[in-house]
Scaffold this motif. Structure first.
Motif, PDB file in Angstrom:
ATOM      1  N   GLN A  20      26.457  12.670 -11.616  1.00 12.29           N
ATOM      2  CA  GLN A  20      25.909  13.876 -12.249  1.00 12.29           C
ATOM      3  C   GLN A  20      25.486  14.920 -11.206  1.00 12.29           C
ATOM      4  O   GLN A  20      25.258  16.071 -11.532  1.00 12.29           O
ATOM      5  CB  GLN A  20      24.675  13.551 -13.107  1.00 12.29           C
ATOM      6  N   TRP A  21      25.337  14.487  -9.975  1.00 12.28           N
ATOM      7  CA  TRP A  21      24.890  15.364  -8.892  1.00 12.28           C
ATOM      8  C   TRP A  21      26.097  15.883  -8.128  1.00 12.28           C
ATOM      9  O   TRP A  21      27.078  15.172  -7.938  1.00 12.28           O
ATOM     10  CB  TRP A  21      23.976  14.604  -7.941  1.00 12.28           C
ATOM     11  N   GLU A  22      26.009  17.129  -7.674  1.00 13.86           N
ATOM     12  CA  GLU A  22      27.066  17.732  -6.858  1.00 13.86           C
ATOM     13  C   GLU A  22      26.543  17.933  -5.439  1.00 13.86           C
ATOM     14  O   GLU A  22      25.372  18.264  -5.259  1.00 13.86           O
ATOM     15  CB  GLU A  22      27.451  19.105  -7.401  1.00 13.86           C
ATOM     16  N   LYS A  27      23.391  20.082   0.246  1.00 13.94           N
ATOM     17  CA  LYS A  27      22.351  19.846  -0.756  1.00 13.94           C
ATOM     18  C   LYS A  27      22.950  19.057  -1.908  1.00 13.94           C
ATOM     19  O   LYS A  27      24.130  19.200  -2.231  1.00 13.94           O
ATOM     20  CB  LYS A  27      21.796  21.168  -1.304  1.00 13.94           C
ATOM     21  N   LEU A  28      22.098  18.245  -2.529  1.00 13.29           N
ATOM     22  CA  LEU A  28      22.443  17.603  -3.789  1.00 13.29           C
ATOM     23  C   LEU A  28      21.912  18.492  -4.893  1.00 13.29           C
ATOM     24  O   LEU A  28      20.750  18.909  -4.841  1.00 13.29           O
ATOM     25  CB  LEU A  28      21.752  16.242  -3.892  1.00 13.29           C
ATOM     26  N   LEU A  71      18.257  19.057  -3.655  1.00 16.21           N
ATOM     27  CA  LEU A  71      17.611  18.182  -2.687  1.00 16.21           C
ATOM     28  C   LEU A  71      18.284  18.315  -1.332  1.00 16.21           C
ATOM     29  O   LEU A  71      19.517  18.333  -1.238  1.00 16.21           O
ATOM     30  CB  LEU A  71      17.702  16.718  -3.141  1.00 16.21           C
ATOM     31  N   THR A  72      17.486  18.404  -0.304  1.00 21.40           N
ATOM     32  CA  THR A  72      17.955  18.380   1.074  1.00 21.40           C
ATOM     33  C   THR A  72      16.750  18.024   1.942  1.00 21.40           C
ATOM     34  O   THR A  72      15.611  18.138   1.491  1.00 21.40           O
ATOM     35  CB  THR A  72      18.581  19.723   1.510  1.00 21.40           C
ATOM     36  N   THR A  73      17.005  17.597   3.150  1.00 21.42           N
ATOM     37  CA  THR A  73      15.910  17.294   4.072  1.00 21.42           C
ATOM     38  C   THR A  73      15.932  18.373   5.141  1.00 21.42           C
ATOM     39  O   THR A  73      16.760  18.344   6.057  1.00 21.42           O
ATOM     40  CB  THR A  73      16.072  15.884   4.680  1.00 21.42           C
TER      41      THR A  73
END
Length: 94
Positions: A20-22, A27-28, A71-73
């Motif tokens: 479901q995530w790209e 980044k997610l 999401l990313t770090t």
């Protein structure tokens, strides 16, 4: 937790684990559509508590009943095991 950048093979596995995530520009990204603003805001609140417990905070937007999370770090300049763990935990919420 020891934070490590995900490699190319990890990204392939990630797409299978989290369909479901790209992955977009290190980044997610995933979006949800809820019944209304209150339901969307409730989801955001649950994610906020989860993220705070992990000390790993998402980028997000909310427009009425739609929530988008990225999401990313940032300090590692890419995707890490923390992003993978947070995405899996968010999936359990909704």
């Amino acid at each position: 937790m020891n934070t490590k950048l995900l490699g190319a093979q990890d990204l392939i596995s990630l797409q299978k684990e989290l369909p479901q995530w790209e992955v977009q520009q290190s980044k997610l990204r995933r979006s949800w559509k809820f019944k209304d603003f209150v339901e969307a805001f409730g989801f955001i609140t649950r994610v906020a508590l989860l993220a705070e417990a992990m000390n790993h905070h998402p980028e997000w937007s909310n427009v009425y009943s739609k929530v988008t999370i990225e999401l990313t770090t940032h300090d590692k300049k890419g995707l890490t095991n923390l992003d993978l763990q947070l995405a899996k935990s968010i999936n359990l919420l909704g």
